[in-house]
Write an enzyme that holds these catalytic residues in place. Structure first.
Site, short mmCIF file in Angstrom:
data_model
loop_
_atom_site.label_atom_id
_atom_site.label_comp_id
_atom_site.label_asym_id
_atom_site.label_seq_id
_atom_site.Cartn_x
_atom_site.Cartn_y
_atom_site.Cartn_z
N ASP A 101 36.42 6.81 -7.93
CA ASP A 101 36.93 7.25 -9.24
C ASP A 101 36.96 8.78 -9.32
O ASP A 101 37.74 9.34 -10.09
CB ASP A 101 36.03 6.71 -10.36
CG ASP A 101 36.16 5.19 -10.47
OD1 ASP A 101 37.30 4.70 -10.36
OD2 ASP A 101 35.13 4.51 -10.64
N LYS A 155 31.62 23.33 7.61
CA LYS A 155 30.40 22.68 7.12
C LYS A 155 29.66 23.61 6.15
O LYS A 155 29.43 24.79 6.48
CB LYS A 155 29.51 22.34 8.32
CG LYS A 155 28.30 21.55 7.96
CD LYS A 155 27.45 21.26 9.19
CE LYS A 155 26.12 20.73 8.74
NZ LYS A 155 25.10 20.85 9.77
N PHE A 180 40.71 -5.96 -9.53
CA PHE A 180 39.33 -6.42 -9.44
C PHE A 180 38.48 -5.63 -10.43
O PHE A 180 38.87 -4.56 -10.88
CB PHE A 180 38.79 -6.21 -8.01
CG PHE A 180 39.02 -7.40 -7.11
CD1 PHE A 180 40.31 -7.73 -6.69
CD2 PHE A 180 37.96 -8.19 -6.69
CE1 PHE A 180 40.53 -8.82 -5.87
CE2 PHE A 180 38.17 -9.29 -5.86
CZ PHE A 180 39.45 -9.60 -5.46
N LYS A 195 44.58 -1.67 -18.17
CA LYS A 195 45.37 -1.46 -16.94
C LYS A 195 46.63 -2.32 -16.94
O LYS A 195 47.40 -2.29 -16.00
CB LYS A 195 44.53 -1.79 -15.69
CG LYS A 195 43.12 -1.25 -15.69
CD LYS A 195 43.06 0.19 -15.24
CE LYS A 195 41.70 0.76 -15.58
NZ LYS A 195 40.99 1.35 -14.50
N ASN A 231 31.48 4.27 -0.79
CA ASN A 231 30.76 3.16 -1.44
C ASN A 231 30.52 2.06 -0.43
O ASN A 231 30.88 2.19 0.75
CB ASN A 231 31.56 2.67 -2.64
CG ASN A 231 32.93 2.21 -2.23
OD1 ASN A 231 33.08 1.24 -1.51
ND2 ASN A 231 33.97 2.94 -2.65
N LYS A 237 39.43 -3.91 -18.75
CA LYS A 237 40.32 -3.50 -17.65
C LYS A 237 41.64 -4.27 -17.72
O LYS A 237 42.72 -3.72 -17.51
CB LYS A 237 39.66 -3.75 -16.29
CG LYS A 237 38.67 -2.64 -15.97
CD LYS A 237 37.94 -2.79 -14.66
CE LYS A 237 36.99 -1.62 -14.50
NZ LYS A 237 35.76 -1.90 -13.82
#
Ligand code: PMT
Length: 404
Positions: free
Chosen positions: A279, A289, A324, A342, A211, A338
């Protein structure tokens, strides 16, 4: 109005101390100045007597035989600006070989130092260790600035501007008066575990899923906490940040981060999870490969372990957990979800659809959601300033938990 004792030691930034004294006097405070012999080589003591309207405490001409005790007891706060490498080292070592240092030893009020020196001197390990050690003893250190120095080099070590020093001194004074703890006290000796950066989930030896996280937010948290005297463990994904933090533990995948996190979780007082953890990860990593064959290629992904959820459900009553939330829509709803699912103490939510904040930007804007229903928006600020806010809120929460 307060009694402010200004110490001036020998550096080219001595002239700025004159502006500092004038600023305090104009604001209506009582100011007394003490100078070392070396400081007097840069600016004469009469300048400071004229500005402060008080006799200067000098090595060769002390108002009374025990002036160092009188001046120390008189002060509500003592600021040394500029503070040379020599004075910083001597204060840390408890040396009292001049009037200014003897006074510092006798202080019962807060001490603030505004360092000023050449960049190489400032980065010298001995100076950095002295600064860290002074912070751990509760001394307030005002960050130096980067800029053109008297030696004609450009770099860190320039004394902060008099207006900024004055602002910090007044802030410390007012906090003290309100019987609040100041930033530096809040994190002294506290163990903080921080995650930062992206994870990489390999598909084969040359391809991976990742990301946009640069690690800047997590590193800002770690750097600021370190400056405030905390013991830092930083678990970082692969990033392009050069940092002088002492204990960075690098990982690649979400699974690596989870395992390293478990090793460091129990000893942490505050845990802040700024990393952008994948995730999902490929259910199988190919050793070689993958060759191009069919028109369509399907990749099966499986869920990674949720590190934040693990921390939330295994934390003790004396650990503060900050997660976060990186959202592109419905930020408040997802952040609150969250927070509860969490079992975090704080969720720091940011809008990652904005180009001016969030991923890879030097700035961010965070809304903090607290367990008791409170929320606080930071406005857009540098990631370092945002980090200070998150750290201060976390430290206040830790204090509350410890006092319950
Ligand atoms: O790194 P920068 O470029 O400076 O960008 C900063 C940032 C945008 C990455 C940062 O501010 C941020 O939002 N970090 C969290 C990114 C994220 O993964 O958010 P999330 O909403 O998907 O995850 C929620 C929380 O769960 C996060 O604390 C995350 O670390 C944690 N998590 C997620 C997945 C997982 N498997 N385990 C986790 O612990």
């Amino acid at each position: 109005m307060s009694n402010i004792l200004v110490g001036v030691t020998g550096g080219i930034a001595c002239y700025k101390a004159a502006y500092l004294v004038r600023e305090f006097v104009r604001a209506g405070h009582n100011v007394k100045v003490m100078m070392t012999k070396n400081a007097e080589k840069f600016v004469g003591h009469t300048t400071f007597e004229a500005l402060s309207l008080n006799k200067v405490l000098r090595d060769d001409d002390t108002p009374t035989p025990i002036s160092h005790i009188d001046y120390a007891l008189w002060a509500d706060i003592c600021i040394i600006a500029p503070a040379t490498a020599n004075i910083i080292g001597k204060i840390n070592a408890g040396i009292a070989d001049n009037e200014l240092l003897s006074t510092v030893l006798a202080l019962t009020c807060p001490l603030v130092l505004a360092p000023a020196m050449n960049t190489n001197m400032f980065h010298n390990i001995a100076v950095q260790e002295n600064i860290k050690s002074l912070k751990s003893k509760g001394v307030n250190i005002i960050d130096t600035e980067s800029g053109l120095l008297a030696c004609q080099t450009t770099g860190e070590g320039k004394m902060a501007e008099p207006s900024q020093i004055a602002e910090k001194v007044i802030y410390i004074l007012s906090n003290r008066k309100n019987n609040l703890q100041i930033e530096n006290d809040l994190l002294n000796g506290i163990n903080i575990l921080i995650t930062a950066g992206p994870t990489k989930e390999y598909i084969d030896p040359v391809r991976y899923i990742t990301n946009k996280s640069s690690g800047k937010m997590g590193y800002a948290l770690a750097e600021e906490a370190y400056k405030m005297g905390a013991n830092i463990t930083l678990i970082s994904g692969e990033v392009n940040i050069s940092s002088s933090l002492p204990d960075i533990k690098f990982v690649t995948s979400a699974d690596d981060m989870y395992n390293l996190f478990l090793d460091n979780f129990n000893g942490a007082d505050i845990i802040i999870m700024a990393a952008a953890v994948a995730d999902y990860t490929p259910d199988y990593k190919h050793n070689n490969k993958i060759k191009k064959k069919d028109e369509v290629m399907e990749l099966k992904l499986i869920k990674t372990k949720d590190i934040l959820a693990y921390a939330g459900h295994n934390k003790t009553d004396n650990q503060v957990l900050v997660g976060f939330a990186a959202e592109t829509d419905n930020m408040e709803e997802y952040a609150k979800d969250k927070l509860s699912k969490k079992n975090a103490d704080i969720i720091a939510a940011n809008d990652v659809s904005r180009k001016d904040i969030g991923f890879d930007s030097d700035n961010n804007e965070i809304t903090l959601y607290f367990k008791n229903g409170d929320k606080r928006n930071t406005g857009k600020q540098s990631k370092s300033d945002i980090a200070k806010i998150i750290l201060t809120e976390s430290a206040i929460l830790l204090n509350e938990k410890r006092n319950n």
